[in-house]
Design a protein around this motif. Structure first.
Motif, PDB file in Angstrom:
ATOM      1  N   VAL A 111       1.994   2.742 -16.776  1.00  0.00           N
ATOM      2  CA  VAL A 111       1.148   2.481 -17.941  1.00  0.00           C
ATOM      3  C   VAL A 111       0.088   1.483 -17.507  1.00  0.00           C
ATOM      4  N   MET A 112      -1.183   1.819 -17.694  1.00  0.00           N
ATOM      5  CA  MET A 112      -2.259   0.893 -17.328  1.00  0.00           C
ATOM      6  C   MET A 112      -2.947   0.371 -18.580  1.00  0.00           C
ATOM      7  N   ASP A 113      -3.603  -0.801 -18.456  1.00  0.00           N
ATOM      8  CA  ASP A 113      -4.434  -1.301 -19.548  1.00  0.00           C
ATOM      9  C   ASP A 113      -5.897  -1.237 -19.107  1.00  0.00           C
ATOM     10  N   GLN A 114      -6.769  -1.815 -19.912  1.00  0.00           N
ATOM     11  CA  GLN A 114      -8.203  -1.691 -19.643  1.00  0.00           C
ATOM     12  C   GLN A 114      -8.632  -2.497 -18.414  1.00  0.00           C
ATOM     13  N   THR A 115      -7.806  -3.454 -17.978  1.00  0.00           N
ATOM     14  CA  THR A 115      -8.182  -4.279 -16.817  1.00  0.00           C
ATOM     15  C   THR A 115      -7.699  -3.684 -15.498  1.00  0.00           C
ATOM     16  N   THR A 116      -6.886  -2.664 -15.573  1.00  0.00           N
ATOM     17  CA  THR A 116      -6.204  -2.160 -14.369  1.00  0.00           C
ATOM     18  C   THR A 116      -7.164  -1.427 -13.433  1.00  0.00           C
ATOM     19  N   TYR A 117      -7.051  -1.698 -12.156  1.00  0.00           N
ATOM     20  CA  TYR A 117      -7.799  -0.890 -11.173  1.00  0.00           C
ATOM     21  C   TYR A 117      -6.949  -0.672  -9.933  1.00  0.00           C
ATOM     22  N   PHE A 118      -7.203   0.468  -9.306  1.00  0.00           N
ATOM     23  CA  PHE A 118      -6.393   0.924  -8.177  1.00  0.00           C
ATOM     24  C   PHE A 118      -7.265   1.006  -6.929  1.00  0.00           C
ATOM     25  N   ALA A 119      -6.730   0.544  -5.800  1.00  0.00           N
ATOM     26  CA  ALA A 119      -7.454   0.703  -4.542  1.00  0.00           C
ATOM     27  C   ALA A 119      -6.484   0.592  -3.378  1.00  0.00           C
ATOM     28  N   LEU A 120      -6.922   1.102  -2.245  1.00  0.00           N
ATOM     29  CA  LEU A 120      -6.163   0.985  -0.995  1.00  0.00           C
ATOM     30  C   LEU A 120      -7.074   0.314   0.030  1.00  0.00           C
ATOM     31  N   PRO A 121      -7.097  -1.043   0.037  1.00  0.00           N
ATOM     32  CA  PRO A 121      -8.039  -1.746   0.919  1.00  0.00           C
ATOM     33  C   PRO A 121      -7.579  -1.860   2.366  1.00  0.00           C
ATOM     34  N   GLU A 122      -6.506  -1.166   2.717  1.00  0.00           N
ATOM     35  CA  GLU A 122      -5.960  -1.290   4.072  1.00  0.00           C
ATOM     36  C   GLU A 122      -7.029  -1.063   5.141  1.00  0.00           C
ATOM     37  N   GLY A 123      -7.816  -0.011   4.968  1.00  0.00           N
ATOM     38  CA  GLY A 123      -8.827   0.330   5.970  1.00  0.00           C
ATOM     39  C   GLY A 123      -9.736  -0.845   6.267  1.00  0.00           C
ATOM     40  N   GLN A 124     -10.203  -1.525   5.198  1.00  0.00           N
ATOM     41  CA  GLN A 124     -11.105  -2.664   5.387  1.00  0.00           C
ATOM     42  C   GLN A 124     -10.420  -3.854   6.062  1.00  0.00           C
ATOM     43  N   ARG A 125      -9.117  -3.950   5.911  1.00  0.00           N
ATOM     44  CA  ARG A 125      -8.388  -5.106   6.463  1.00  0.00           C
ATOM     45  C   ARG A 125      -7.904  -4.861   7.894  1.00  0.00           C
ATOM     46  N   GLY A 126      -8.193  -3.710   8.442  1.00  0.00           N
ATOM     47  CA  GLY A 126      -7.692  -3.401   9.784  1.00  0.00           C
ATOM     48  C   GLY A 126      -6.242  -2.988   9.784  1.00  0.00           C
ATOM     49  N   LEU A 127      -5.802  -2.437   8.638  1.00  0.00           N
ATOM     50  CA  LEU A 127      -4.384  -2.101   8.476  1.00  0.00           C
ATOM     51  C   LEU A 127      -4.227  -0.635   8.108  1.00  0.00           C
ATOM     52  N   PHE A 128      -3.002  -0.264   7.882  1.00  0.00           N
ATOM     53  CA  PHE A 128      -2.677   1.076   7.384  1.00  0.00           C
ATOM     54  C   PHE A 128      -1.559   0.906   6.357  1.00  0.00           C
ATOM     55  N   THR A 129      -1.396   1.883   5.503  1.00  0.00           N
ATOM     56  CA  THR A 129      -0.315   1.796   4.516  1.00  0.00           C
ATOM     57  C   THR A 129       1.030   1.854   5.238  1.00  0.00           C
ATOM     58  N   GLY A 130       2.008   1.065   4.750  1.00  0.00           N
ATOM     59  CA  GLY A 130       3.332   1.077   5.366  1.00  0.00           C
ATOM     60  C   GLY A 130       4.447   1.135   4.346  1.00  0.00           C
ATOM     61  N   GLY A 131       4.086   1.225   3.072  1.00  0.00           N
ATOM     62  CA  GLY A 131       5.093   1.194   2.011  1.00  0.00           C
ATOM     63  C   GLY A 131       5.192   2.503   1.244  1.00  0.00           C
ATOM     64  N   GLY A 132       4.797   3.592   1.889  1.00  0.00           N
ATOM     65  CA  GLY A 132       5.026   4.899   1.271  1.00  0.00           C
ATOM     66  C   GLY A 132       3.820   5.544   0.602  1.00  0.00           C
ATOM     67  N   ALA A 133       2.642   4.911   0.722  1.00  0.00           N
ATOM     68  CA  ALA A 133       1.464   5.494   0.057  1.00  0.00           C
ATOM     69  C   ALA A 133       1.120   6.874   0.606  1.00  0.00           C
ATOM     70  N   THR A 134       1.343   7.054   1.905  1.00  0.00           N
ATOM     71  CA  THR A 134       0.975   8.360   2.471  1.00  0.00           C
ATOM     72  C   THR A 134       1.783   9.475   1.793  1.00  0.00           C
ATOM     73  N   ILE A 135       2.956   9.115   1.293  1.00  0.00           N
ATOM     74  CA  ILE A 135       3.784  10.104   0.609  1.00  0.00           C
ATOM     75  C   ILE A 135       3.485  10.099  -0.897  1.00  0.00           C
ATOM     76  N   ARG A 136       3.670   8.915  -1.537  1.00  0.00           N
ATOM     77  CA  ARG A 136       3.649   8.907  -3.006  1.00  0.00           C
ATOM     78  C   ARG A 136       2.240   8.952  -3.594  1.00  0.00           C
ATOM     79  N   VAL A 137       1.302   8.220  -3.005  1.00  0.00           N
ATOM     80  CA  VAL A 137      -0.049   8.262  -3.575  1.00  0.00           C
ATOM     81  C   VAL A 137      -0.660   9.635  -3.309  1.00  0.00           C
ATOM     82  N   THR A 138      -0.371  10.187  -2.142  1.00  0.00           N
ATOM     83  CA  THR A 138      -0.849  11.542  -1.854  1.00  0.00           C
ATOM     84  C   THR A 138      -0.254  12.548  -2.847  1.00  0.00           C
ATOM     85  N   ASP A 139       1.011  12.358  -3.200  1.00  0.00           N
ATOM     86  CA  ASP A 139       1.643  13.204  -4.213  1.00  0.00           C
ATOM     87  C   ASP A 139       0.918  13.110  -5.550  1.00  0.00           C
TER      88      ASP A 139
END
Ligand code: 1HE
Length: 267
Positions: A130-158
């Motif tokens: 459930v989101m409210d009007q302030t909620t925003y979603f992003a994956l800033p890993e790329g900008q930080r020199g990182l990659f997702t490691g907590g399951g985003a490749t599976i669940r966010v892709t789903d």
């Protein structure tokens, strides 16, 4: 049933409410609820115990203006982890989030502010967002020199599909508002408090029989990992157990004698 000792948690606030609804609140608002390794251990502990603790539904909430800023980047920077250390840390994230998704207890996330990086990975392990009007979603890993490691490749892709997921990671694209619901990042958007709305939904889910909720909040996820043939087989087995549970007889009797509510369209 297991007793959950609520005093064991420091980075989570854990509260039992009426009707078996529990609220688990990320409680490091000064750090925007960034997930340090200790918080991950607390999530593992709570969500491992929840299925055996008689909990009927869980609301996952957050203190402060932001749901979760993802991986604790300061801890990560200071710890200067080896590849093997970070791999093992990711395994603990997976342990926590798999316990959420496959544990059989409905988890409803009350989102606000930043739901980014590992925060989105955490949210996407919930069954309802459930989101409210302030909620925003992003994956800033790329900008930080990182990659997702907590399951985003599976669940966010789903949730949103491969090409949108890759775009979010490559360009830092932010989704918010109704568009985020239309894409599947959340199921509900509210004008008011996402926590209140999540509580309403949790109380509703908590009225279902626990065994039905167990099937809904574990079997669907497991079946996604199976071939259609195996999933159909598993569905039949699960339905064999759930649909003959003695506790369901009163509900079926109420339908048969016409005292149970009928399914009607929204007004
Ligand atoms: C943090 C973190 C954090 C805030 N780790 N300490 N995630 C990100 O790349 C998102 C990073 N965070 C942000 O973009 C912003 O902090 C927020 C949009 C979430 C909030 O902004 P704001 O202006 O309200 O707060 P702030 O001033 O940036 O931060 C306030 C404090 O929170 C500050 O600490 P202080 O001690 O200096 O007061 C920040 O350092 C701290 N803080 N976010 C640690 N993430 C398994 S792999 C997963 C990979 C990822 O998740 S990568 C994505 C990480």
């Amino acid at each position: 049933t297991l007793e959950i000792d609520r005093t064991r948690f420091a980075n989570l606030a854990v509260d039992a409410h009426e009707d078996g609804v529990w609220v688990v609140t990320l409680n490091r608002p000064a750090k925007r609820n960034a997930l340090d390794s200790h918080t991950i251990e607390e999530l593992v502990e709570f969500f491992s115990a929840a299925p055996r603790a008689g909990i009927r539904a869980i609301v996952l909430a957050a203190n402060g203006d932001h749901f979760c800023a993802g991986l604790d980047l300061v801890e990560h920077h200071q710890a200067d982890r080896s590849p093997a250390e970070f791999m093992h840390l990711c395994m603990r994230w997976h342990e926590a989030f798999n316990k959420m998704e496959y544990g059989g207890v409905p988890v409803i996330a009350a989102l606000k502010g930043a739901v980014v990086g590992g925060g989105l990975e955490l949210a996407s392990a919930a069954h309802i967002r459930v989101m409210d009007q302030t909620t925003y979603f992003a994956l800033p890993e790329g900008q930080r020199g990182l990659f997702t490691g907590g399951g985003a490749t599976i669940r966010v892709t789903d949730l949103i599909g491969k090409s949108r997921m890759i775009d979010m990671m490559l360009t830092g694209r932010v989704y918010q508002g109704q568009e985020a619901v239309d894409l599947g990042l959340a199921q509900y958007i509210t004008e008011g408090s996402s926590l209140e709305r999540a509580m309403e939904l949790a109380r509703k889910a908590a009225q279902n029989l626990p065994l039905s909720n167990f099937a809904i909040c574990s079997a669907v996820s497991h079946m996604q990992n199976m071939s259609a043939l195996d999933a159909a087989y598993a569905e039949a087995v699960v339905a064999g157990v759930v649909n003959t549970q003695p506790d369901a007889r009163a509900r079926l009797a109420a339908f048969a004698d016409k005292s149970a509510a009928r399914v009607r369209p929204n007004n």
